[in-house]
Design a protein around this motif. Structure first.
Motif, PDB file in Angstrom:
ATOM      1  N   ASP A  83      -8.389   8.443   2.798  1.00  0.00           N
ATOM      2  CA  ASP A  83      -9.389   9.381   2.290  1.00  0.00           C
ATOM      3  C   ASP A  83      -8.869  10.117   1.066  1.00  0.00           C
ATOM      4  OD1 ASP A  83     -11.828  10.894   2.422  1.00  0.00           O
ATOM      5  OD2 ASP A  83     -10.649  12.552   3.222  1.00  0.00           O
ATOM      6  N   ILE A  84      -9.759  10.514   0.210  1.00  0.00           N
ATOM      7  CA  ILE A  84      -9.365  11.180  -1.039  1.00  0.00           C
ATOM      8  C   ILE A  84      -8.899  12.622  -0.824  1.00  0.00           C
ATOM      9  CG2 ILE A  84     -11.643  12.090  -1.615  1.00  0.00           C
ATOM     10  CD1 ILE A  84     -11.075  11.324  -4.536  1.00  0.00           C
ATOM     11  N   GLN A  85      -9.295  13.259   0.285  1.00  0.00           N
ATOM     12  CA  GLN A  85      -9.019  14.687   0.440  1.00  0.00           C
ATOM     13  C   GLN A  85      -7.525  15.048   0.370  1.00  0.00           C
ATOM     14  OE1 GLN A  85     -11.501  17.051   0.552  1.00  0.00           O
ATOM     15  NE2 GLN A  85      -9.792  18.441   0.176  1.00  0.00           N
ATOM     16  N   PRO A  86      -6.631  14.347   1.064  1.00  0.00           N
ATOM     17  CA  PRO A  86      -5.213  14.707   0.938  1.00  0.00           C
ATOM     18  C   PRO A  86      -4.686  14.565  -0.490  1.00  0.00           C
ATOM     19  CG  PRO A  86      -5.558  13.352   2.889  1.00  0.00           C
ATOM     20  CD  PRO A  86      -6.836  13.314   2.103  1.00  0.00           C
ATOM     21  N   PHE A  87      -5.205  13.614  -1.250  1.00  0.00           N
ATOM     22  CA  PHE A  87      -4.793  13.450  -2.642  1.00  0.00           C
ATOM     23  C   PHE A  87      -5.259  14.647  -3.477  1.00  0.00           C
ATOM     24  CE2 PHE A  87      -4.837   9.264  -0.801  1.00  0.00           C
ATOM     25  CZ  PHE A  87      -3.787   8.589  -1.396  1.00  0.00           C
ATOM     26  N   ARG A  88      -6.499  15.056  -3.252  1.00  0.00           N
ATOM     27  CA  ARG A  88      -6.990  16.248  -3.951  1.00  0.00           C
ATOM     28  C   ARG A  88      -6.163  17.475  -3.595  1.00  0.00           C
ATOM     29  NH1 ARG A  88     -13.373  15.246  -2.622  1.00  0.00           N
ATOM     30  NH2 ARG A  88     -13.974  14.151  -4.541  1.00  0.00           N
ATOM     31  N   ALA A 124       0.819  -1.207   0.000  1.00  0.00           N
ATOM     32  CA  ALA A 124       0.000   0.000   0.000  1.00  0.00           C
ATOM     33  C   ALA A 124       0.855   1.260   0.000  1.00  0.00           C
ATOM     34  CB  ALA A 124      -0.936  -0.009   1.207  1.00  0.00           C
ATOM     35  N   ILE A 125       1.922   1.255   0.787  1.00  0.00           N
ATOM     36  CA  ILE A 125       2.822   2.423   0.826  1.00  0.00           C
ATOM     37  C   ILE A 125       3.508   2.605  -0.520  1.00  0.00           C
ATOM     38  CG2 ILE A 125       5.008   3.240   1.786  1.00  0.00           C
ATOM     39  CD1 ILE A 125       2.640   3.865   3.544  1.00  0.00           C
ATOM     40  N   TRP A 126       3.890   1.511  -1.171  1.00  0.00           N
ATOM     41  CA  TRP A 126       4.479   1.621  -2.508  1.00  0.00           C
ATOM     42  C   TRP A 126       3.495   2.297  -3.470  1.00  0.00           C
ATOM     43  CZ3 TRP A 126       6.202  -4.212  -2.974  1.00  0.00           C
ATOM     44  CH2 TRP A 126       7.314  -4.419  -2.160  1.00  0.00           C
ATOM     45  N   ALA A 127       2.236   1.892  -3.404  1.00  0.00           N
ATOM     46  CA  ALA A 127       1.238   2.439  -4.323  1.00  0.00           C
ATOM     47  C   ALA A 127       1.035   3.937  -4.085  1.00  0.00           C
ATOM     48  CB  ALA A 127      -0.090   1.692  -4.166  1.00  0.00           C
ATOM     49  N   ILE A 128       0.991   4.348  -2.818  1.00  0.00           N
ATOM     50  CA  ILE A 128       0.849   5.771  -2.498  1.00  0.00           C
ATOM     51  C   ILE A 128       2.072   6.542  -2.980  1.00  0.00           C
ATOM     52  CG2 ILE A 128       0.748   7.439  -0.600  1.00  0.00           C
ATOM     53  CD1 ILE A 128      -0.952   5.387   0.933  1.00  0.00           C
ATOM     54  N   TYR A 129       3.247   5.978  -2.749  1.00  0.00           N
ATOM     55  CA  TYR A 129       4.485   6.637  -3.183  1.00  0.00           C
ATOM     56  C   TYR A 129       4.460   6.909  -4.683  1.00  0.00           C
ATOM     57  CZ  TYR A 129       9.276   7.237  -4.680  1.00  0.00           C
ATOM     58  OH  TYR A 129      10.408   7.725  -5.287  1.00  0.00           O
ATOM     59  N   VAL A 130       4.097   5.906  -5.461  1.00  0.00           N
ATOM     60  CA  VAL A 130       4.126   6.050  -6.919  1.00  0.00           C
ATOM     61  C   VAL A 130       3.127   7.116  -7.370  1.00  0.00           C
ATOM     62  CG1 VAL A 130       3.594   4.890  -9.092  1.00  0.00           C
ATOM     63  CG2 VAL A 130       5.051   3.764  -7.396  1.00  0.00           C
ATOM     64  N   TRP A 131       1.943   7.137  -6.781  1.00  0.00           N
ATOM     65  CA  TRP A 131       0.973   8.160  -7.185  1.00  0.00           C
ATOM     66  C   TRP A 131       1.518   9.557  -6.886  1.00  0.00           C
ATOM     67  CZ3 TRP A 131      -1.663  12.272  -5.201  1.00  0.00           C
ATOM     68  CH2 TRP A 131      -2.685  12.789  -5.998  1.00  0.00           C
TER      69      TRP A 131
END
Length: 438
Positions: A236-241, A175-182
């Motif tokens: 949550d989506i908010q930090p990504f936005r 999961a951390i890898w996926a967040i890092y790549v995004w």
């Protein structure tokens, strides 16, 4: 301005073509390198559109990599109406002047994220491993490959952090890898070699893709890893936005009147990463800290890392006509943009830099208590990031505050020496008295 991702990234890596930002960033072009990186729309809907209801909340000099042509296509294929519930977006609003300080606005976001984690049933645990041996062709096997590719990217561009993630449980690690790549792909949109092709419309497309991703409709192989991650953790989506909003800010803003404005920018582009990561890294079962305080510490680490980036890159940013320093504080020190563009180290500059470094260290200090409250397997990579990034401030001092023509960096020997220290700190048990909200 490069984004501080909480992870230690090689200062000599060049993402460039790795993420396939060549013609795909232009307004209407689509670029496909290989059909195996993409999911057919029917498969995508069937496999990844199974998010548990409890998670549908209301709510730069880098080494060139040609191993994986990881395409970022800014046209999302899912054009159906978006009915995702909205979180009150106090931070990402750009209309008019705000009535409260940036810190107060960001604090409200922290409260929402902490509340989201607290809603998760404490007894819900399940085996999240993907077993390729029992995966049906074209479904879970592809998902496993998606995570593997995210891991390979992380290993290439954030070597130290990647080693630390190997101590995590498999599901948290992936999961951390996926967040890092995004986050890296998002940063490259405005800070990569093809940034000149990026427009606000392109960022709007990227945000639409993000919304599709959170609704279980990933567009490509790398999106698929994150789309699966948000079904398993209360992310949550908010930090990504808000991170995308930081990219928009980079397109339209090159000066910051005061630290309040700069703080908001630092939250957008780096503090958000902490808020994305805490639900995955987890809080230690024996921690007595409030969830809110752990989120605040993660936010502080992101702010500290980004302030350090800013102080390290003053000369490089000046060459692009950008000044990421509070204008009012420059004036109080008897300095102006002209002094920065001249690039001369004076006593006024040294005194100014001492105060800026002091503030960055204050945020690192705020972050330390929170790292100890994370789950034990998640602490080492975060401690390594904190210790190594903080040493950049020492190197700026060692360079006599010349961040115009000298780039402060931590030597390989010092990085290696910091790893056992970080590991020893990761073994410290959570404090029994740390319940502060700051």
């Amino acid at each position: 301005m490069s984004v501080a991702l909480l992870w230690v990234v090689s200062p000599n890596s060049q993402l460039s073509n790795c993420f396939g930002f060549v013609d795909s960033v232009r307004e209407e072009n689509r670029l496909f390198y290989s059909s195996r990186f993409l999911y057919q729309h029917q498969t995508r809907t069937a496999v990844f559109n199974s998010r548990p209801k409890q998670f549908n909340n209301n709510n730069n000099n880098k080494q060139k990599r040609n191993s994986y042509p990881l395409d970022t296509d800014l046209r999302h294929p899912c054009s159906s109406g978006i009915d995702l519930p909205e979180i009150s977006c106090m931070v990402a609003s750009t209309a008019g002047e705000v009535a409260m300080s940036s810190e107060e606005m960001v604090y409200n976001v922290v409260l929402k994220q902490a509340a989201l984690v607290n809603k998760q049933p404490s007894g819900v645990t399940r085996d999240l491993d993907v077993n390729p041996d029992i995966a049906l062709p074209g479904t879970l096997s592809l998902l496993s490959e998606a995570y593997d590719r995210c891991g390979e990217v992380c290993a290439e561009y954030a070597k130290t952090f990647y080693l630390g993630t190997l101590l995590m449980t498999p599901e948290r690690r992936r999961a951390i890898w996926a967040i890092y790549v995004w986050c890296r792909r998002t940063d490259e949109l405005v800070d990569g070699p093809n940034a000149s092709h990026i427009t606000p419309t392109a960022l709007d497309r990227w945000e639409s893709r993000l919304e599709d991703l959170f609704r279980g409709r990933p567009f490509d192989m790398l999106d698929a890893g994150l789309s699966d991650t948000v079904t398993k953790f209360p992310v949550d989506i908010q930090p990504f936005r808000d991170m995308i909003e930081g990219m928009r800010m980079d397109l339209r803003k090159s000066r910051y009147k005061n630290f309040d404005e700069l703080y908001l920018y630092c939250y957008y582009v780096a503090g958000t990463v902490g808020l994305m990561s805490v639900p995955v890294m987890g809080i230690a079962p024996d921690s007595q800290a409030t969830t809110e305080s752990v989120y605040n510490a993660a936010l502080a680490l992101g702010i500290a890392n980004q302030l350090t980036n800013i102080l390290r890159d003053v000369g490089e940013d000046a060459q692009r006509g950008r000044v990421y320093l509070p204008q009012d504080e420059l004036a109080q020190a008897g300095l102006s943009d002209d002094d920065i563009f001249a690039g001369e180290v004076t006593n006024k500059w040294r005194n100014f830099m001492k105060n800026q470094i002091k503030r960055a260290r204050m945020f690192f200090d705020m972050a330390e208590n929170g790292v100890t409250e994370l789950s034990e397997a998640s602490r080492w990579p975060v401690w390594a990031s904190l210790l190594l990034y903080r040493q950049i401030l020492d190197e700026i001092e060692a360079n006599d505050y010349n961040n115009f023509t000298k780039r402060a960096y931590v030597s390989k020997a010092k990085k290696i020496a910091a790893l056992p220290i970080a590991y020893a700190k990761s073994l410290l048990r959570p404090s029994r008295i740390y319940t502060s909200k700051a």
